[in-house]
Design an enzyme around this catalytic site. Structure first.
Site, PDB file in Angstrom:
ATOM      1  CG  ASP A 141       6.000   3.494   0.721  1.00 46.43           C
ATOM      2  OD1 ASP A 141       6.514   4.149   1.726  1.00 46.43           O
ATOM      3  OD2 ASP A 141       4.779   3.222   0.335  1.00 46.43           O
ATOM      4  CE  LYS A 186       2.050   4.138   8.146  1.00 43.89           C
ATOM      5  NZ  LYS A 186       0.635   3.840   8.526  1.00 43.89           N
ATOM      6  CE1 TYR A 216      -3.794   2.720   1.048  1.00 40.69           C
ATOM      7  CE2 TYR A 216      -2.197   3.289   2.644  1.00 40.69           C
ATOM      8  CZ  TYR A 216      -3.010   3.698   1.809  1.00 40.69           C
ATOM      9  OH  TYR A 216      -3.809   4.587   2.090  1.00 40.69           O
TER      10      TYR A 216
END
Ligand code: PMP
Length: 453
Positions: free
Chosen positions: A241, A269, A144
């Site tokens: 990513d 994050k 994702y």
């Protein structure tokens, strides 16, 4: 079922005023209808009734230090007395943060800040098209990369790879889907074949080096090496990513662990411990395309980019990650959790694979070995995966009750939290097993797409 919270009147107001009652897709979890969170501290959050939940969800991952870390909060409190967003020039904090990121992350020669991971991945993909003048981007099943995504779990053989993948949302242009190729993760041969057939059309390859959006699937060396070799050989851009893996697994991310250096890297994050911050960095010749000075071909902007509060949170987080044994502590507890959970499932004579890396753990209810692809995870019993987590919540332990979601350990968790997790899991799995016939409905919420908020 409503095991959690009794915030019903507030939750009803939320549903009336906010579509779905929550501000991000997967905060609405089947079986949890009325949770209104009032407070969070360390390893726990508390609902409006004052009920405590030991938190392994960690808001999908940012709080590596734990909730409301006192050092991060103090840094934020200090900066808001000095400066807020001015939107012109640069602040000393932004310069310091950029320099520290360049020191830590192997692929970073230059870096830009965003407010979210989705912005960072969007810019990375756009930049890969801008610099190559090509159309196709390659993604992998189970990964994702943000809300602008178009990833499907359903494709996939190398022959099928150019078929249009399913969109994650209505409203995505067919041209975007036609320009996206989805391959199985860990399939080096499929990568080689795609490049052999279409190498001159591929702008970039984006990959979660560890697909944590389906729990934890570890990459083979051959797979990552092949990505690096094929992109280099065919002039495509390799994007890691590292929104989840960055800082959590190592200060330099998975690229430090694997020794494979991508051209561009996206972060988010864990590096601001819950404050909204993302980054894109990499080769200077590529990053220079974002320059607002002559020579830049790609547009980059954001009103809140580099906001002083967020930058202060990141600097304080990086200082703590660098100076205190955060990785040592969270990795040790991660090992304890995985070993304890394996014993529990062996005791219960239940086929299970307990896997993860460092501070991340996940228990799949399927026979071994550990999964290598998304397809392997089709063997996971979603009813039990979701069912035992619902029972855990009743015991004050929060692992997100959605199929294939990973769990996170923070610096604020203690050995005694892990002992409770292991004992609680034993009870919760027993309770869920005794009810498995009731659990089928609504247990699998993936709907064929990888989504995360
Ligand atoms: N990439 C990965 C690997 C992610 O897990 C996420 C979010 N879960 C994103 C990108 C998007 O980040 P954000 O939600 O901050 O936009």
């Amino acid at each position: 079922m409503n095991a959690v919270g009794t915030g019903a009147p507030l939750a009803e107001r939320a549903r009336a005023a906010i579509p779905g009652g929550v501000n991000s897709g997967q905060r609405s979890v089947p079986g949890i209808t009325d949770l209104v969170v009032a407070r969070a501290e360390g390893a726990r959050f508390f609902d409006t009734e004052g009920r405590a939940y030991t938190d392994y969800h960690a808001a999908f991952g940012p709080q590596l230090l734990g909730h409301n870390d006192p050092d991060v909060s103090a840094a934020v409190a200090a900066v808001i007395r000095e400066v807020d967003l001015c939107g012109v020039g640069v602040t000393p904090g932004e310069i310091e943060l950029a320099e520290r990121l360049i020191e830590l992350v192997p692929s970073f020669e230059q870096v830009l800040l965003t407010s979210t991971g989705s912005e960072a991945t969007f810019h990375a993909l756009r930049l890969s098209r801008a610099v190559t003048g090509r159309r196709l981007v390659v993604k992998f099943q189970g990964c994702y990369h943000g809300w602008h995504d178009a990833v499907s779990l359903n494709v996939i053989s190398a022959e099928d790879a150019l078929n249009r993948p399913d969109p994650i949302s209505a409203g995505i242009l067919p041209e975007v889907l036609e320009s996206t190729v989805v391959l199985p993760f860990n399939d080096a041969e499929a990568v080689r074949r795609l490049f052999a057939d279409h190498g001159d059309q591929i702008a970039g390859v984006i990959v979660e080096p560890v697909p944590h959006n389906i729990g934890c699937v570890l990459p083979t060396d051959e797979f990552l090496i092949t990505l690096r070799e094929q992109t280099t050989q065919h002039g495509a851009i390799l994007i890691f990513d590292e929104v989840i893996t960055g800082f959590r697994h190592a200060l330099g991310g998975w690229q430090e662990i694997s020794g494979i250096t991508p051209d561009l890297t996206t972060l988010g994050k864990a590096f601001a411990n819950g404050f909204p911050l993302g980054a894109i960095g990499g080769r200077a010749d590529l990053m220079q395309q974002f320059s607002s000075r002559p020579g830049g071909s790609a547009f980059f902007a954001g009103t809140y980019n580099g906001a002083p509060v967020v930058v202060a949170a990141a600097l304080a987080t990086l200082t703590k990650l660098t100076e205190q044994p955060v990785h040592e502590h969270t990795f040790r507890l991660g090992e304890l959790a995985r070993a304890g959970l394996r014993e529990v499932f062996a005791e219960l004579d239940l086929p299970a694979v307990v896997t993860g890396y460092g501070s991340i753990f996940v228990s799949y209810f399927m026979p071994g070995p550990a999964p290598r692809t998304y397809s392997d995870l089709l063997a996971n019993r979603a009813d039990l995966f979701v069912g035992y987590r619902r029972k855990l919540i009743e015991r004050g332990i929060f692992e997100l009750p959605l199929n294939l979601k990973r769990s996170h350990i923070s610096y604020a968790h203690t050995e005694s939290d892990i002992e409770q997790l292991i004992d609680g899991t034993r009870d919760a799995v027993r309770a869920a097993l005794s009810e498995t016939t009731e659990l089928g409905a609504g247990a699998s919420t993936m709907g064929g797409l990888v989504r995360e908020s």
